[in-house]
Design an enzyme around this catalytic site. Structure first.
Site, PDB file in Angstrom:
ATOM      1  CG  ASP A  13      -1.744   1.246   1.480  1.00 55.67           C
ATOM      2  OD1 ASP A  13      -2.460   1.454   0.551  1.00 55.67           O
ATOM      3  OD2 ASP A  13      -1.606   1.758   2.669  1.00 55.67           O
ATOM      4  CG  ASP A  20      -2.034   7.840   0.405  1.00 56.65           C
ATOM      5  OD1 ASP A  20      -0.781   8.296   0.237  1.00 56.65           O
ATOM      6  OD2 ASP A  20      -2.940   8.438  -0.220  1.00 56.65           O
ATOM      7  CG  ASP A  79      -2.293   2.159   6.514  1.00 60.29           C
ATOM      8  OD1 ASP A  79      -2.536   2.097   5.482  1.00 60.29           O
ATOM      9  OD2 ASP A  79      -2.745   3.336   7.223  1.00 60.29           O
TER      10      ASP A  79
END
Length: 295
Positions: free
Chosen positions: A10, A12, A217
């Site tokens: 991922d 961001d 996250d």
């Protein structure tokens, strides 16, 4: 032959810092992985335009996955031959898993007109509008608006109407993915399916088993993490670790964002003495070659 580790990440909050979008804390590990020819694949909700810029900035020359698994962009010449089921677009071979954005805009117009006053869609926003809604710079806002496979919406109606809206669109074949701020209307795609498709391509290309390592996250990353051989959850300053249901091997970073990203990959791949490295070596890869290369 040892399995080839392929990293799917991922952006961001994971490789990019949650607050300033910096990846400086991960540079040394990125360079070490590049030296070992270990592919690093961005797997993100970001658009093609956003990711092409990030690929240049970070120095990646690998394929990347955009808009939550809707499309995979493979630089031409990256593999020996153009993969089947891909089309040629500019400098890329492209594999798509979703209808184009225009399909979802038509669906909203034709089937959900009664909710038109309850949301604001990206298609109606200017870059200045998006800057006011987010912390993006004007330049980054322009890139974020150039979407090809989904339509993000800012919901402004009641929770009750929101659930009715989601139910209606789901019945019409759309998938609604709730992000931190926007709802994304698109096809039945996810980061996990796209990851497995690309990992299989690597296995077939190199005739070598592939060990998938995924890092994310947020809950938006769960499909990717749960489909990976090794799931690495990156600590976030904005929320707790999302619950994973089916992950084969779960690891949690102790540091935030790119520091946690570097921490875990250093231990998993680059350190020969760590317990995580030994654990990674003992995991049987889930992706193995399905074809024999000619020649």
């Amino acid at each position: 032959m040892a399995a080839l580790p392929v990293i799917f990440t991922d952006m961001d909050g994971t490789l990019l810092d949650h607050f300033d979008y910096s990846f400086s804390s991960a540079i040394s590990v990125i360079e070490a992985l590049n030296e070992r020819n270990i592919p690093i694949i961005a797997n993100t909700s970001k658009t093609f335009a956003e990711m092409e810029r990030h690929q240049q900035t970070i120095g990646f020359n690998t394929p990347f996955i955009c808009e939550n698994g809707a499309a995979i962009y493979i630089p031409k010449g990256y593999f020996e031959a153009q993969p089947t089921d891909t089309v040629s677009q500019g400098y890329y071979w492209v594999k798509t898993f979703s209808h184009p954005r225009s399909y979802w805009l038509d669906l909203l117009q034709q089937s959900a007109q009664e909710y038109a006053e309850d949301y604001v869609g990206f298609s109606s926003l200017t870059a200045e509008d998006l800057c006011e809604l987010t912390d993006l710079s004007p330049e980054k806002a322009k890139l974020a608006l150039v979407r090809h496979y989904s339509e993000p919406l800012l919901w402004q109606g009641s929770d009750e109407d929101k659930q009715a809206f989601i139910s209606l669109l789901t019945q019409k074949g759309a998938t609604i993915l709730q992000g931190g701020r926007f709802m994304h209307v698109g096809g039945k795609t996810d980061k996990g399916y796209a990851m497995k498709w690309l990992a299989q391509l690597y296995a077939n290309e190199y005739q070598q088993a592939v060990q998938t390592i995924a890092l994310g996250d947020s809950g938006n990353d769960n499909a990717m993490l749960e489909a990976a051989d090794i799931a690495v959850q990156i600590k976030s300053p904005a929320h707790t670790f999302p619950q994973l249901e089916q992950a084969n091997c779960k690891i949690k970073s102790t540091q935030f964002g790119p520091k946690g990203w570097a921490e875990c990959l250093q231990s998993l791949i680059l350190s020969t003495s760590s317990n995580l490295s030994s654990m990674a070596a003992s995991i049987t890869p889930s992706i193995v070659p399905t074809t024999q290369k000619e020649g």
